[in-house]
Design a protein around this motif. Structure first.
Motif, PDB file in Angstrom:
ATOM      1  N   ARG A  87       1.046  -1.184   0.134  1.00  0.00           N
ATOM      2  CA  ARG A  87      -0.223   0.006   0.227  1.00  0.00           C
ATOM      3  C   ARG A  87       0.803   1.356   0.121  1.00  0.00           C
ATOM      4  O   ARG A  87       2.136   1.252   0.497  1.00  0.00           O
ATOM      5  N   GLN A 124      -4.055   3.539  -7.357  1.00  0.00           N
ATOM      6  CA  GLN A 124      -4.795   2.954  -6.037  1.00  0.00           C
ATOM      7  C   GLN A 124      -4.707   2.272  -5.267  1.00  0.00           C
ATOM      8  O   GLN A 124      -3.328   1.344  -5.191  1.00  0.00           O
ATOM      9  N   GLY A 126      -5.000   0.712  -2.146  1.00  0.00           N
ATOM     10  CA  GLY A 126      -6.223  -0.800  -1.737  1.00  0.00           C
ATOM     11  C   GLY A 126      -7.140  -1.183  -2.261  1.00  0.00           C
ATOM     12  O   GLY A 126      -7.560  -0.710  -3.210  1.00  0.00           O
ATOM     13  N   PRO A 127      -7.545  -2.943  -2.011  1.00  0.00           N
ATOM     14  CA  PRO A 127      -9.083  -3.230  -2.688  1.00  0.00           C
ATOM     15  C   PRO A 127     -10.081  -2.149  -3.173  1.00  0.00           C
ATOM     16  O   PRO A 127     -10.283  -2.577  -4.502  1.00  0.00           O
ATOM     17  N   GLN A 128     -10.607  -1.740  -2.312  1.00  0.00           N
ATOM     18  CA  GLN A 128     -11.910  -0.667  -1.886  1.00  0.00           C
ATOM     19  C   GLN A 128     -11.423   0.102  -3.231  1.00  0.00           C
ATOM     20  O   GLN A 128     -12.316   1.154  -3.997  1.00  0.00           O
ATOM     21  N   ALA A 129     -10.432   0.742  -3.697  1.00  0.00           N
ATOM     22  CA  ALA A 129      -9.912   1.729  -4.434  1.00  0.00           C
ATOM     23  C   ALA A 129      -9.423   1.101  -6.062  1.00  0.00           C
ATOM     24  O   ALA A 129      -9.569   1.863  -7.165  1.00  0.00           O
ATOM     25  N   GLY A 130      -9.755  -0.008  -6.566  1.00  0.00           N
ATOM     26  CA  GLY A 130      -9.802  -0.442  -7.216  1.00  0.00           C
ATOM     27  C   GLY A 130      -8.502  -1.617  -7.648  1.00  0.00           C
ATOM     28  O   GLY A 130      -8.096  -1.711  -8.957  1.00  0.00           O
ATOM     29  N   GLN A 131      -7.220  -1.235  -6.474  1.00  0.00           N
ATOM     30  CA  GLN A 131      -5.912  -2.145  -6.876  1.00  0.00           C
ATOM     31  C   GLN A 131      -6.480  -3.829  -6.612  1.00  0.00           C
ATOM     32  O   GLN A 131      -7.007  -4.147  -5.843  1.00  0.00           O
ATOM     33  N   THR A 132      -6.463  -4.696  -7.536  1.00  0.00           N
ATOM     34  CA  THR A 132      -5.781  -5.423  -7.408  1.00  0.00           C
ATOM     35  C   THR A 132      -4.809  -6.121  -7.224  1.00  0.00           C
ATOM     36  O   THR A 132      -4.560  -7.618  -7.346  1.00  0.00           O
ATOM     37  N   ASP A 159      -9.424   0.889 -13.684  1.00  0.00           N
ATOM     38  CA  ASP A 159      -9.907  -0.267 -13.222  1.00  0.00           C
ATOM     39  C   ASP A 159     -10.288  -1.666 -13.503  1.00  0.00           C
ATOM     40  O   ASP A 159      -9.702  -2.980 -13.512  1.00  0.00           O
ATOM     41  N   LYS A 163      -7.534  -4.795 -12.709  1.00  0.00           N
ATOM     42  CA  LYS A 163      -9.531  -6.002 -12.869  1.00  0.00           C
ATOM     43  C   LYS A 163      -8.543  -7.218 -14.054  1.00  0.00           C
ATOM     44  O   LYS A 163      -9.032  -8.732 -13.300  1.00  0.00           O
TER      45      LYS A 163
END
Length: 194
Positions: A87, A124, A126-132, A159, A163
């Motif tokens: 992060r 992005q 973190g996951p809720q920000a679109g970081q996959t 985004d 994904k």
């Protein structure tokens, strides 16, 4: 050969650089070749061949993109060779400074090279920000007028791209994967900029 940045500032954190025998506030007066002998870099769980990397510093590296959204779309990473950082919020001040100052330099050169008029820098966190992919990275995209019908559509496209990468790039048939040879040639062109 990957070119390395001569850091224009003093290295303030001896703890972080103990492997390199650097002392606090010691100026870096020669090129530091951290990547000598490195066959690949890592991007979360993915291996990145060294020929895809066109620019490195002591703390970060830039690589060409397997499926760019637009010409010149590259990824800029925190160098996990030192420590794993998932992060952005977990980077130190020195790490953050290196990442963004170098992204600025690389972006400036890519904008000029691609005859663009603007740049999109996107992260992005973190996951809720679109970081996959759990690895600190910045998308740098040279922009031109009209490259997207609605200018902010690029964020939706990024985004979607994130994904896809997590799903092993099985989606988005409109953009084709580049071969390692194509990516190596592109990286070689970008190396000439530095």
């Amino acid at each position: 050969m990957v070119k390395h940045l001569l850091l224009p500032y003093l290295v303030p954190s001896p703890r972080l650089f103990h492997l390199h025998s650097l002392r606090a506030f010691r100026p870096i007066s020669s090129t530091i070749k951290m990547t000598a002998g490195v066959e690949h870099y890592t991007f979360g769980p993915y291996k990145i061949h060294k020929s895809e990397v066109f620019y490195t510093t002591l703390l970060s590296y830039a690589m060409v993109n397997l499926r760019p959204l637009l010409p010149g779309h590259i990824l800029f990473f925190w160098a996990s060779i030192i420590r794993e950082v998932k992060r952005f919020v977990d980077l130190t001040a020195d790490e953050t400074s290196d990442l963004w100052l170098t992204a600025q330099k690389v972006g400036r050169e890519l904008e000029d090279y691609h005859k663009a008029s603007s740049l999109t820098f996107a992260i992005q966190d973190g996951p809720q920000a679109g970081q996959t992919v759990p690895h600190v990275h910045i998308h740098i995209v040279p922009r031109r007028s009209g490259d997207f019908e609605n200018n902010d559509e690029i964020y939706d496209a990024m985004d979607e791209k994130e994904k896809e990468l997590k799903q092993k790039l099985d989606l988005d048939k409109e953009r084709k994967d580049k071969t390692l040879e194509e990516m190596s040639r592109e990286a070689e062109e970008y190396r000439k900029l530095f």
